[in-house]
Design a protein around this motif. Structure first.
Motif, PDB file in Angstrom:
ATOM      1  N   MET A  69      -5.341  83.897  23.441  1.00  0.00           N
ATOM      2  CA  MET A  69      -4.021  84.541  23.449  1.00  0.00           C
ATOM      3  C   MET A  69      -2.892  83.541  23.657  1.00  0.00           C
ATOM      4  N   HIS A  70      -3.247  82.306  23.909  1.00  0.00           N
ATOM      5  CA  HIS A  70      -2.232  81.289  24.188  1.00  0.00           C
ATOM      6  C   HIS A  70      -1.887  80.573  22.885  1.00  0.00           C
ATOM      7  N   THR A  71      -0.809  80.963  22.261  1.00  0.00           N
ATOM      8  CA  THR A  71      -0.457  80.360  20.971  1.00  0.00           C
ATOM      9  C   THR A  71       0.952  79.809  21.025  1.00  0.00           C
ATOM     10  N   PHE A  72       1.215  78.887  20.136  1.00  0.00           N
ATOM     11  CA  PHE A  72       2.557  78.309  20.098  1.00  0.00           C
ATOM     12  C   PHE A  72       2.948  78.029  18.662  1.00  0.00           C
ATOM     13  N   ARG A  73       4.231  77.951  18.419  1.00  0.00           N
ATOM     14  CA  ARG A  73       4.707  77.537  17.115  1.00  0.00           C
ATOM     15  C   ARG A  73       5.992  76.740  17.250  1.00  0.00           C
ATOM     16  N   ILE A  74       6.235  75.896  16.271  1.00  0.00           N
ATOM     17  CA  ILE A  74       7.435  75.079  16.278  1.00  0.00           C
ATOM     18  C   ILE A  74       8.145  75.281  14.952  1.00  0.00           C
ATOM     19  N   THR A  75       9.332  75.847  15.022  1.00  0.00           N
ATOM     20  CA  THR A  75      10.116  76.040  13.807  1.00  0.00           C
ATOM     21  C   THR A  75      11.228  74.997  13.781  1.00  0.00           C
ATOM     22  N   ASP A  76      12.121  75.117  12.830  1.00  0.00           N
ATOM     23  CA  ASP A  76      13.205  74.143  12.738  1.00  0.00           C
ATOM     24  C   ASP A  76      14.152  74.234  13.928  1.00  0.00           C
ATOM     25  N   GLU A  77      14.212  75.405  14.552  1.00  0.00           N
ATOM     26  CA  GLU A  77      15.209  75.630  15.601  1.00  0.00           C
ATOM     27  C   GLU A  77      14.612  75.653  16.998  1.00  0.00           C
ATOM     28  N   VAL A  78      13.429  76.247  17.136  1.00  0.00           N
ATOM     29  CA  VAL A  78      12.904  76.499  18.477  1.00  0.00           C
ATOM     30  C   VAL A  78      11.427  76.117  18.585  1.00  0.00           C
ATOM     31  N   VAL A  79      11.008  75.935  19.803  1.00  0.00           N
ATOM     32  CA  VAL A  79       9.586  75.866  20.105  1.00  0.00           C
ATOM     33  C   VAL A  79       9.284  77.103  20.944  1.00  0.00           C
ATOM     34  N   GLU A  80       8.198  77.791  20.598  1.00  0.00           N
ATOM     35  CA  GLU A  80       7.934  79.093  21.202  1.00  0.00           C
ATOM     36  C   GLU A  80       6.481  79.150  21.643  1.00  0.00           C
ATOM     37  N   VAL A  81       6.238  79.661  22.844  1.00  0.00           N
ATOM     38  CA  VAL A  81       4.880  79.764  23.361  1.00  0.00           C
ATOM     39  C   VAL A  81       4.639  81.196  23.823  1.00  0.00           C
ATOM     40  N   ARG A  82       3.484  81.756  23.401  1.00  0.00           N
ATOM     41  CA  ARG A  82       3.094  83.077  23.903  1.00  0.00           C
ATOM     42  C   ARG A  82       1.816  82.902  24.691  1.00  0.00           C
ATOM     43  N   SER A  83       1.713  83.535  25.858  1.00  0.00           N
ATOM     44  CA  SER A  83       0.477  83.404  26.623  1.00  0.00           C
ATOM     45  C   SER A  83       0.280  84.615  27.507  1.00  0.00           C
ATOM     46  N   GLY A  84      -0.892  84.663  28.146  1.00  0.00           N
ATOM     47  CA  GLY A  84      -1.203  85.748  29.060  1.00  0.00           C
ATOM     48  C   GLY A  84      -2.055  86.813  28.408  1.00  0.00           C
TER      49      GLY A  84
ATOM     50  N   GLY B 101     -23.376  88.876  35.003  1.00  0.00           N
ATOM     51  CA  GLY B 101     -22.235  89.698  34.597  1.00  0.00           C
ATOM     52  C   GLY B 101     -20.921  89.051  34.991  1.00  0.00           C
ATOM     53  N   VAL B 102     -20.837  88.597  36.235  1.00  0.00           N
ATOM     54  CA  VAL B 102     -19.608  87.944  36.705  1.00  0.00           C
ATOM     55  C   VAL B 102     -19.316  86.719  35.860  1.00  0.00           C
ATOM     56  N   LEU B 103     -20.402  85.961  35.592  1.00  0.00           N
ATOM     57  CA  LEU B 103     -20.265  84.742  34.803  1.00  0.00           C
ATOM     58  C   LEU B 103     -19.700  85.065  33.426  1.00  0.00           C
ATOM     59  N   LEU B 104     -20.272  86.093  32.800  1.00  0.00           N
ATOM     60  CA  LEU B 104     -19.824  86.478  31.453  1.00  0.00           C
ATOM     61  C   LEU B 104     -18.366  86.898  31.476  1.00  0.00           C
ATOM     62  N   LEU B 105     -18.028  87.655  32.521  1.00  0.00           N
ATOM     63  CA  LEU B 105     -16.659  88.141  32.641  1.00  0.00           C
ATOM     64  C   LEU B 105     -15.690  86.963  32.725  1.00  0.00           C
ATOM     65  N   LEU B 106     -16.070  85.990  33.567  1.00  0.00           N
ATOM     66  CA  LEU B 106     -15.203  84.831  33.742  1.00  0.00           C
ATOM     67  C   LEU B 106     -15.059  84.069  32.431  1.00  0.00           C
ATOM     68  N   ILE B 107     -16.202  83.867  31.758  1.00  0.00           N
ATOM     69  CA  ILE B 107     -16.157  83.096  30.514  1.00  0.00           C
ATOM     70  C   ILE B 107     -15.313  83.830  29.479  1.00  0.00           C
ATOM     71  N   THR B 108     -15.502  85.155  29.411  1.00  0.00           N
ATOM     72  CA  THR B 108     -14.681  85.927  28.482  1.00  0.00           C
ATOM     73  C   THR B 108     -13.211  85.796  28.824  1.00  0.00           C
ATOM     74  N   GLY B 109     -12.928  85.830  30.140  1.00  0.00           N
ATOM     75  CA  GLY B 109     -11.537  85.692  30.567  1.00  0.00           C
ATOM     76  C   GLY B 109     -10.953  84.374  30.115  1.00  0.00           C
ATOM     77  N   PHE B 110     -11.694  83.302  30.372  1.00  0.00           N
ATOM     78  CA  PHE B 110     -11.231  81.979  29.954  1.00  0.00           C
ATOM     79  C   PHE B 110     -11.011  81.943  28.445  1.00  0.00           C
ATOM     80  N   TRP B 111     -11.990  82.494  27.722  1.00  0.00           N
ATOM     81  CA  TRP B 111     -11.925  82.425  26.260  1.00  0.00           C
ATOM     82  C   TRP B 111     -10.731  83.230  25.744  1.00  0.00           C
ATOM     83  N   LEU B 112     -10.550  84.423  26.331  1.00  0.00           N
ATOM     84  CA  LEU B 112      -9.432  85.279  25.903  1.00  0.00           C
ATOM     85  C   LEU B 112      -8.099  84.603  26.179  1.00  0.00           C
TER      86      LEU B 112
END
Lengths: 151, 559
Positions: free
Chosen positions: B131-146, B116-127
């Motif tokens: 949830m960690h995404t980024f994009r680059i537009t003409d004006e800015v670079v933006e990162v969302r995480s957490g 169970g702990v193992l699964l929880l950790l793996i899910t945490g890592f995977w999530l």
């Protein structure tokens, strides 16, 4: 062009500050004397004398503070014994700060800080009447906008 | 030099690649046909193996250690092999949780909890990866995480101070790289860790192109190169079809490991400065730190010889270990050093096993200091450091990398580096001034020096202590024993001040300080003649304004 001087009321503000700090420091420097070091009063007296001297020089020190709005930059000066001139181009302005402590507020004064990307610029103009400070701030922001430069 | 080593690591490195695909199954295997264009303004995710590199590996290692330690017990649990020691004394049971669990027949429960702990950790890592995404537009670079606490970081492209591609040793073996975009401010970085190595290189190029302000029609040209590269890679892959997939991936990794830190097609070869190993070792041995430590050790040796307290020798060990670590770190970091001009700025590469290379767009150098420790003088070595508006968290050996641009080099190297970093300062007319700044004394080369009455304040350096102003920069020359020259480009100076205290006033002297963004360099020169100082102050104040108005380096390709 003429040098803008800070308000004469700032002399009183500065003196109050010096007095408070001086009283505390003098009290602390008398501690060895009270603890039984019989020659300790010399230390305390010396500290007190230093602050009295500083107090008498305050009017001159305050009168030496000034700023000059030149075409493209702000010239700021302060100091009598330790003189310092700074020239900051308006375009280098990152932000302007106006701050007021309880004593300065009682005298209707404010302190204006001109912040650049360099921490060592150190342009801090004390003792300006609030209305003048706000006017100066708006002027600086407007001028900086027309001369905006990169970092 | 590095080839035997990478080949030598082949058997050691071989197990990992087969281990990757199972971990990375949900994603299409390592080589997509064309590198993804990350800079298209859409949200993207990082390399799927990212959780592994950010602590996942340590996690696996811990599990491994646990399994090895519990092996005997697992064998005894599953095969019922009677361990003679099991029913020994009561005290042992209490001390040992495993025995307790076996005793109380809680094995199934314990295993379930572990899974169970193992699964929880793996899910945490995977999530967290998800949830960690980024994009680059003409004006800015933006990162969302957490996952629970979301953070969102945006950096403006025209304020980019540098782009750093780091390849720590483990991700490097897996062909991943970390891209870090530094924008102006203290530790104001936007890190993208980790990406595929090739994607990181392409993305850097694309971000720099966007930041440079050149128009969108450059896209086709910009993409042509990576696409061509990919086609070539694809061709190689098909040619190598008989190889099993894992072998092919491994082959690609090996090529990447061996490849030079700098993309050869992009640079003008005459602009490259490389490290000479002999010089690097020599300069490290002769550095001030080493000399001080050796002197301390000799002092200690003498003390021990005199007093006969041999135990004191033990105190020298930490110092020795520290010194050794420092020397090794410095040498391995700088061994594969190179600096070269690319169309979008200067690229500085460091590192042997873990490598970083950073691209500095034009006009990001706020001041530059060329200095020479006393012991480097006979060999004519110099060191170049810079002040920049950004401070990266990725500092290397003793924070060296971020501010030291050239660890050691001779006069030619220094000239080349200054020309690379400050191209409009080191124009042909200014080069003699630069040379006088490094080696000269007196008024040659347009320098104004301290007057003779400044001797009490500048005992040896009075004939050297001075300044010169060229069209694009102010040069401050100081020091006669530890020689140094500070160059501040006028288009980057923030403000200037002149100062006079009682001592300076008595001698009719003054000092001048040119303010730049904070860093290791403080551009000031003291004990100048009062009138010289005022002249310098007025000149710098006026030319700073002029230079700032004509400067366009924050959008360096824009017309």
């Amino acid at each position: 062009m003429l040098w803008h001087r800070v308000s004469p009321k700032y002399i009183v503000v500065d003196m109050i500050g010096t007095l408070t700090f001086g009283a505390v420091t003098t009290a602390v420097s008398f501690v060895p004397f009270w603890l039984g070091w019989s020659e300790g009063w010399i230390l305390g007296a010396a500290v007190a004398a230093l602050f009295v001297l500083s107090l008498t020089l305050t009017p001159r020190r305050v009168r030496a503070i000034g700023y000059l709005l030149r075409d493209d930059d702000l010239l700021f000066r302060r100091g009598v014994l330790f003189q310092r001139f700074v020239a900051v181009p308006y375009g280098r302005m990152q932000l302007v700060d106006i701050s007021r402590g309880p004593i300065t507020r009682a005298f209707g004064l404010a302190e204006l800080k001109f912040v650049t990307a360099a921490a060592s610029s150190g342009v801090l103009i004390p003792g300006i009447p609030l209305a003048e400070a706000e006017e100066l701030r708006d002027h600086l922001v407007a001028v900086a906008e027309t001369r905006r430069a990169g970092l | 030099m590095t080839e035997p080593e990478t080949q030598g690591s082949e058997p050691a490195g071989a197990p990992p690649p087969p281990a990757v695909p199972p971990a990375a199954v949900p994603v299409p295997p390592a080589t997509p046909a064309v590198p993804v264009n990350f800079a298209n303004g859409e949200w993207h995710r990082l390399h799927p193996a990212t959780p592994l590199f950010r602590g996942g590996l340590a996690f696996i290692a811990i599990i491994g250690v646990l399994l090895v330690n519990l092996r005997d017990r697992l064998v005894s649990v599953f095969f019922g092999a009677d361990r003679g020691g099991l029913p020994r004394t009561g005290g042992d049971f209490e001390a040992d949780a495993i025995d307790y669990i076996v005793r109380e027949e809680l094995v199934v429960l314990a295993l379930l909890a572990g899974v169970g702990v193992l699964l929880l950790l793996i899910t945490g890592f995977w999530l967290s990866w998800r949830m960690h995404t980024f994009r680059i537009t003409d004006e800015v670079v933006e990162v969302r995480s957490g996952i629970l606490f979301r953070t969102n970081r945006k950096g403006r492209l025209d304020r980019i101070q540098g782009i750093n591609i780091g390849r720590p040793i483990v991700p490097r073996l897996f062909g991943a790289a970390k891209l870090e975009i530094t924008v102006a401010g203290n530790d104001a970085n936007v890190p993208l860790a980790y990406l595929r190595g090739r994607d990181a290189d392409a993305l850097r190029q694309e971000i720099l192109r966007l930041a440079s302000g050149s128009r969108r029609d450059g896209v086709a040209a910009g993409n042509a190169a990576p696409a061509g590269l990919a086609a070539e890679a694809l061709g190689q892959a098909t040619a190598a079809r008989p190889l099993p997939a894992a072998g092919r991936v491994f082959d690609a990794r090996l090529t990447e490991l061996r490849a030079s830190e700098i993309d050869v097609d992009l640079i003008a070869p005459q602009s490259v400065v490389r490290m000479n190993p002999g010089r690097l070792i020599g300069s490290t041995v002769l550095s001030d730190t080493t000399v001080v430590l050796v002197a301390l050790l000799i002092g200690l040796g003498v003390f021990v010889a005199v007093t006969g307290e041999l135990l004191l020798l033990l105190t020298a060990f930490p110092a020795m270990i520290g010194l050794g670590g420092f020397l090794v770190a410095r040498i391995t970091r700088s061994l594969r050093y190179s600096i070269a001009a690319t169309p979008d700025g200067v690229r500085v590469g460091f590192g042997l096993l873990s490598t970083t290379n950073e691209t500095l767009p034009p006009g990001r150098i706020h001041s530059l200091k060329i200095s020479q420790p006393l012991l480097w003088r006979p060999s004519g070595w110099w060191q170049v450091a810079v002040n920049r508006a950004s401070r990266s968290s990725q500092s290397g050996a003793a924070g060296q990398q971020q501010t030291t641009i050239l660890p050691v080099g001779n006069l030619d190297d220094v000239r080349a580096v200054v020309q690379l970093l400050l191209p409009n300062v080191a124009v042909d007319d200014a080069l003699p001034v630069l040379e006088h700044g490094l080696l000269g004394r007196g008024n040659d080369g347009g320098f104004s020096i301290s007057p003779r009455r400044a001797r009490p304040l500048r005992w040896f350096s009075q004939p050297r202590n001075g300044f010169a102003v060229t069209d694009a920069a102010v040069l401050l020359r100081t020091g006669s024993i530890w020689r140094s020259l500070t160059i501040v480009p006028l288009s980057r100076a923030q403000s200037v001040s002149v100062y006079q205290g009682p001592v300076l006033r008595a001698l009719s002297l003054a000092s001048v300080h040119v303010h730049t963004v904070s860093g290791p360099i403080s551009a000031s020169v003291g004990a100048l003649d009062r009138d010289d100082a005022m002249r310098l102050f007025d000149t710098v104040a006026a030319s700073t304004v002029r230079a700032a108005q004509t400067d366009t380096s924050h959008r360096w390709s824009q017309q």
